[in-house]
Structures are given as structure tokens and as C-alpha cells.
Design a protein around this motif. Structure first.
Motif, mmCIF file in Angstrom:
data_model
loop_
_atom_site.group_PDB
_atom_site.id
_atom_site.type_symbol
_atom_site.label_atom_id
_atom_site.label_comp_id
_atom_site.label_asym_id
_atom_site.label_seq_id
_atom_site.Cartn_x
_atom_site.Cartn_y
_atom_site.Cartn_z
ATOM 1 N N ALA A 239 0.688 -1.142 -0.034
ATOM 2 C CA ALA A 239 0.134 -0.023 -0.091
ATOM 3 C C ALA A 239 0.545 1.026 -0.443
ATOM 4 C CB ALA A 239 -1.418 0.044 1.188
ATOM 5 N N ILE A 240 2.206 1.414 0.967
ATOM 6 C CA ILE A 240 2.972 2.732 1.046
ATOM 7 C C ILE A 240 3.494 2.466 -0.577
ATOM 8 C CG2 ILE A 240 4.460 3.214 1.911
ATOM 9 C CD1 ILE A 240 3.666 1.594 4.281
ATOM 10 N N GLY A 241 3.992 1.315 -1.462
ATOM 11 C CA GLY A 241 4.739 1.789 -1.958
ATOM 12 C C GLY A 241 3.490 2.094 -3.367
ATOM 13 N N SER A 242 2.694 1.542 -3.503
ATOM 14 C CA SER A 242 1.646 2.009 -4.460
ATOM 15 C C SER A 242 1.387 3.133 -3.731
ATOM 16 C CB SER A 242 0.881 0.887 -4.256
ATOM 17 O OG SER A 242 -0.222 1.578 -3.527
ATOM 18 N N GLY A 243 1.763 3.809 -3.486
ATOM 19 C CA GLY A 243 0.993 5.207 -3.591
ATOM 20 C C GLY A 243 1.437 5.960 -4.224
ATOM 21 N N GLY A 244 3.091 5.589 -4.575
ATOM 22 C CA GLY A 244 3.965 7.039 -5.201
ATOM 23 C C GLY A 244 4.364 8.601 -4.234
ATOM 24 N N LEU A 245 3.882 9.418 -5.669
ATOM 25 C CA LEU A 245 4.187 10.586 -5.559
ATOM 26 C C LEU A 245 2.876 11.306 -4.825
ATOM 27 C CD1 LEU A 245 6.384 12.582 -4.797
ATOM 28 C CD2 LEU A 245 5.490 13.116 -7.080
ATOM 29 N N GLN A 246 1.504 11.405 -5.255
ATOM 30 C CA GLN A 246 0.611 11.835 -4.797
ATOM 31 C C GLN A 246 -0.407 10.829 -4.427
ATOM 32 O OE1 GLN A 246 0.343 13.900 -8.322
ATOM 33 N NE2 GLN A 246 1.031 15.426 -8.006
ATOM 34 N N GLU A 276 -2.992 6.802 -0.186
ATOM 35 C CA GLU A 276 -4.442 7.481 -1.026
ATOM 36 C C GLU A 276 -3.798 8.715 -1.288
ATOM 37 O OE1 GLU A 276 -7.878 7.457 1.764
ATOM 38 O OE2 GLU A 276 -8.147 5.076 1.202
ATOM 39 N N PHE A 277 -2.648 9.211 -0.006
ATOM 40 C CA PHE A 277 -2.026 10.780 -0.135
ATOM 41 C C PHE A 277 -0.839 10.861 -0.759
ATOM 42 C CE2 PHE A 277 -5.209 10.843 2.441
ATOM 43 C CZ PHE A 277 -5.847 12.082 1.651
ATOM 44 N N GLY A 278 -0.288 9.556 -1.371
ATOM 45 C CA GLY A 278 1.523 9.497 -1.827
ATOM 46 C C GLY A 278 2.235 9.976 -0.725
ATOM 47 N N LEU A 279 3.617 9.879 -1.611
ATOM 48 C CA LEU A 279 4.696 10.494 -0.636
ATOM 49 C C LEU A 279 4.656 12.119 -0.389
ATOM 50 C CD1 LEU A 279 7.508 10.563 0.229
ATOM 51 C CD2 LEU A 279 8.500 11.257 -1.679
ATOM 52 N N LEU A 280 3.717 12.569 -0.947
ATOM 53 C CA LEU A 280 3.423 14.104 -0.300
ATOM 54 C C LEU A 280 3.025 14.049 0.461
ATOM 55 C CD1 LEU A 280 3.465 16.083 -3.815
ATOM 56 C CD2 LEU A 280 5.323 15.702 -2.409
ATOM 57 N N GLY A 281 1.912 13.099 0.124
ATOM 58 C CA GLY A 281 0.631 13.347 2.070
ATOM 59 C C GLY A 281 1.084 12.756 3.430
ATOM 60 N N SER A 282 2.303 11.437 2.710
ATOM 61 C CA SER A 282 2.966 11.185 3.550
ATOM 62 C C SER A 282 3.445 11.690 4.916
ATOM 63 C CB SER A 282 3.094 9.977 3.519
ATOM 64 O OG SER A 282 2.683 8.957 2.674
ATOM 65 N N ILE A 283 4.566 13.124 3.832
ATOM 66 C CA ILE A 283 5.457 13.959 4.574
ATOM 67 C C ILE A 283 5.012 15.050 5.503
ATOM 68 C CG2 ILE A 283 7.432 15.945 4.434
ATOM 69 C CD1 ILE A 283 8.049 14.189 1.611
ATOM 70 N N GLY A 284 3.301 15.078 4.519
ATOM 71 C CA GLY A 284 2.787 16.456 5.281
ATOM 72 C C GLY A 284 2.222 15.548 6.450
ATOM 73 N N PHE A 285 1.221 14.656 6.256
ATOM 74 C CA PHE A 285 1.203 14.437 7.806
ATOM 75 C C PHE A 285 1.997 13.650 8.902
ATOM 76 C CE2 PHE A 285 0.847 10.029 10.478
ATOM 77 C CZ PHE A 285 -0.087 10.412 11.496
ATOM 78 N N LEU A 286 3.153 13.259 8.561
ATOM 79 C CA LEU A 286 4.089 13.781 9.321
ATOM 80 C C LEU A 286 4.706 14.482 10.343
ATOM 81 C CD1 LEU A 286 6.727 11.012 7.943
ATOM 82 C CD2 LEU A 286 5.103 10.427 10.009
ATOM 83 N N LEU A 287 4.592 15.807 9.166
ATOM 84 C CA LEU A 287 5.212 16.673 10.042
ATOM 85 C C LEU A 287 4.430 17.390 10.755
ATOM 86 C CD1 LEU A 287 6.073 18.712 6.425
ATOM 87 C CD2 LEU A 287 7.633 18.227 8.039
ATOM 88 N N LEU A 288 2.481 16.913 10.548
ATOM 89 C CA LEU A 288 1.936 18.198 11.194
ATOM 90 C C LEU A 288 1.530 17.307 12.501
ATOM 91 C CD1 LEU A 288 -1.271 19.280 11.446
ATOM 92 C CD2 LEU A 288 -2.317 17.459 10.492
ATOM 93 N N TYR A 289 1.986 16.016 12.300
ATOM 94 C CA TYR A 289 1.998 15.082 13.767
ATOM 95 C C TYR A 289 3.131 15.226 14.778
ATOM 96 C CZ TYR A 289 0.091 11.820 16.672
ATOM 97 O OH TYR A 289 -0.550 10.257 17.389
ATOM 98 N N SER A 290 4.374 15.571 14.056
ATOM 99 C CA SER A 290 5.548 15.472 14.377
ATOM 100 C C SER A 290 5.267 17.415 15.033
ATOM 101 C CB SER A 290 6.401 16.221 13.791
ATOM 102 O OG SER A 290 6.826 14.566 13.568
ATOM 103 N N MET A 291 4.491 18.057 14.527
ATOM 104 C CA MET A 291 4.287 18.894 15.446
ATOM 105 C C MET A 291 3.712 19.041 17.381
ATOM 106 S SD MET A 291 5.672 22.092 14.115
ATOM 107 C CE MET A 291 4.324 22.841 14.526
ATOM 108 N N LEU A 292 2.518 18.227 16.804
ATOM 109 C CA LEU A 292 2.067 17.837 18.098
ATOM 110 C C LEU A 292 3.293 17.950 18.798
ATOM 111 C CD1 LEU A 292 -0.249 18.229 19.837
ATOM 112 C CD2 LEU A 292 -0.426 15.781 19.550
ATOM 113 N N PRO A 293 4.714 16.464 19.059
ATOM 114 C CA PRO A 293 5.335 16.255 20.269
ATOM 115 C C PRO A 293 6.547 18.376 20.966
ATOM 116 C CG PRO A 293 5.547 15.167 18.751
ATOM 117 C CD PRO A 293 4.487 16.028 18.219
#
Length: 332
Positions: A239-246, A276-293
């Protein structure tokens, strides 16, 4: 008259001491989580169960925020003792699911998992301990707080729930470091577990040992192993690999929609995001969640009270640990 005047004063004090920097971060994470739960539910209707739990969590957080730090400091020991009691109770009378006793049935479909409440009680009791015993210098100074975390960790292992038990170790290390322990003492908390790890491996359950073997050999799995022990990890990585960039788009991930990801509403939510959101969405999620700690740790530094500082920082560390474990395990 005094009571009428006191209430607005209490509200003003509450608003003044609220960490407003955390609220937009938490709100964004909650909203993103709701969107992903919606997708997991089939992208047809908003999952009412998740909305109910989210609303209950927000209400509980608002109620808890009204109580001052001295109240939570006083509650730390009762909360800890109560959680240990319920951990023992769940081993005796808890619901058994997948060969593990982790839940207490309260009526209907409503259940609670005591090990989740233990995490909060550990932050409170460790913060109180290190507030009352500041700047530990030796391993002897860390013996009693080590016992405090070892008791619930051992009970959680008996359930068995290796994943939750493992989260207590980095929390303890972080709290010890935040309490001002010097590196010459702190380093032994890394060395000793590393030396004991081979013995711990021999004491875990067979299915846990099989999971470790699958993870270690994930690039060399046979077709039989992919269809059996490696099924979850294989499809998560697919699932992670097939998401591609977007990605495939919201609600359109094949692995998600075909129900090939286990527990994708919690344990394997990150593969759904990546698919569902690709590499860009994954990075965005990780940045957002990292903001909390990150924001929690920054805000913790402004408190002069040691207990409050350690609680706020401990909560931030708690979320950071869960982010690392969840993403790390689900991505292999």
C-alpha cells in the motif's frame, strides 16, 4: 456575590494559562484523523463511532484542563494505584480476544483498555516523583521510579501486549532525561537493556517471536510466509509503495478498499494515508503530527513548576513515541 464574581475570574485564569499554540495543531490532527476514518469506513458516511469517541475525548480534555496542576499532582498516586488494580483485574476477569486479555466490558459494546490509562498515570506519577526528588545522579536514585514503571509494564506483558509494554521504556528514558539525570548515569539505561535483550527474546510468546522473525526477513519471504505470518506487513508495504508521489486519492486506495490491511483504522492507518495521498501526503502528515510533540516540548520549558513541566513534556514524548512505533512497524 463573591461566587458570581469568582466564576468569571476562574474562566479568565483558565483562558490565560491555556496553551493556545497546541490547539490548532490538535484540531488539525483530529480533523485529519476523522477524514481518514471516513475513508477506512468506505468513504460513504462519517463513522459515528469515531465521532462519538472523538467528542468524548475533547470533552474529557476540556474538563481535565479546568483543574490546576496541584490537583493532578495530588491525583498521581491514586491514579497509578487504580490503574495497576485494573491491570490485575483485566488478567482475571477481562475479555479474551485473540488469546489476549486487554479489555474490560462495561456494558453493551462499550469497553475500556486499562493499559491506555496506565500511560497517563505513568506520566503523572513519574512527574511527581522527579518533582519531589529532582536531578537524580545515580542508578540508585532511579531504582524506585524504575520499579514504578516496571510493575505495569510486566502486567501488560502478561496480557500479552508487547507493543504497549514497549512504549513504557522510551517514556521512562525521556522522563529521566528531562528530570536532569547526567549522561554518565543515563547511558546505563541504554546499555543494560541492550545486554538483556537476548534473554528477553527467549521469554516472549511464540507468535511474537514469529513476528520478529518475519520483520527481520521481510525481504526474503516465501509465498507461503507472505500468505501467512507476513500477510499484514507485505500488504502494508504494498500500500505504501503503490501510493507513489500523490497517491490514488481519498477513498480510492485498493488495499484499503479491498480490506487487505488489518486494523487499518488504528494500527495500520499510515499505509492507508500513504496509499491514498502518496509520498507528499505522507510527509505532510508526519510534519503535522510531529508538530504536536515539538510544540508540547517547547511550551513545557516555560513552566517554572517542575511537575507541570514534566507532565507537558511527557505528553509530548508519549505522542512522539507512538508516532515512531506506529509508522515504523507498519512500514517495516
Amino acid at each position: 456575590m463573591r461566587r458570581a464574581q469568582a466564576f468569571p475570574v476562574q474562566i479568565w485564569r483558565f483562558l490565560r494559562r491555556t496553551d493556545w499554540q497546541l490547539i490548532p495543531v490538535v484540531a488539525a490532527i483530529l480533523l485529519f484523523g476523522l477524514v481518514m476514518q471516513w475513508s477506512v469506513a468506505g468513504a460513504r458516511e462519517i463513522p459515528s463511532g469515531h465521532v462519538t469517541r472523538m467528542a468524548a475525548s475533547i470533552l474529557a480534555g476540556m474538563i481535565a484542563a479546568f483543574f490546576p496542576a496541584r490537583f493532578w499532582k495530588w491525583c498521581s498516586w491514586p491514579a497509578y494505584i487504580g490503574c495497576v488494580f485494573f491491570l490485575i483485574y483485566v488478567l482475571v476477569a477481562g475479555d479474551s480476544t485473540n488469546h489476549a486479555r486487554r479489555w474490560i466490558q462495561l456494558g453493551g459494546s462499550f469497553k475500556i483498555q486499562p493499559s491506555e490509562f496506565v500511560k497517563v498515570s505513568l506520566i503523572l506519577v513519574l512527574a511527581k516523583w522527579f518533582a519531589d526528588h529532582p536531578r537524580p545522579r545515580s542508578l540508585t536514585d532511579l531504582l524506585k521510579p524504575g520499579v514504578l514503571i516496571a510493575i505495569p509494564a510486566a502486567l501488560i506483558l502478561v496480557e500479552p501486549d508487547l507493543g504497549t509494554a514497549l512504549t513504557t521504556a522510551p517514556l521512562f528514558l525521556a522522563m529521566v532525561w528531562l528530570a536532569g539525570t547526567p549522561w554518565k548515569t543515563l547511558r546505563w539505561l541504554f546499555i543494560l537493556p541492550a545486554l538483556l535483550a537476548p534473554f528477553a527474546f527467549l521469554s516472549i510468546e511464540d507468535y511474537q517471536r514469529e513476528r520478529i522473525h518475519t520483520w527481520w526477513n521481510q525481504d526474503h519471504l516465501t509465498e507461503e510466509e507472505i500468505a501467512d505470518a507476513g500477510f499484514h506487513l507485505w500488504h502494508a508495504k504494498l500500500a505504501i509503495g503503490s501510493g507513489g508521489l500523490q497517491g490514488f486519492g481519498w477513498g480510492k486506495g485498493p488495499e484499503n478498499q479491498l480490506d487487505r490491511l488489518p486494523e487499518r483504522h488504528n494500527d495500520f492507518i499510515f499505509p492507508v494515508i500513504a496509499e491514498e495521498f502518496g509520498l507528499l501526503g505522507s510527509i505532510g502528515f508526519l510534519l503535522l503530527y510531529s508538530m504536536l510533540p515539538i510544540v508540547a516540548l517547547i511550551r513545557a520549558m516555560r513552566y517554572r513548576d517542575t511537575f507541570t513541566r514534566l507532565v507537558v513534556a511527557g505528553v509530548g514524548v508519549h505522542f512522539a513515541v507512538h508516532l515512531c512505533i506506529n509508522v515504523g512497524v507498519s512500514s517495516g
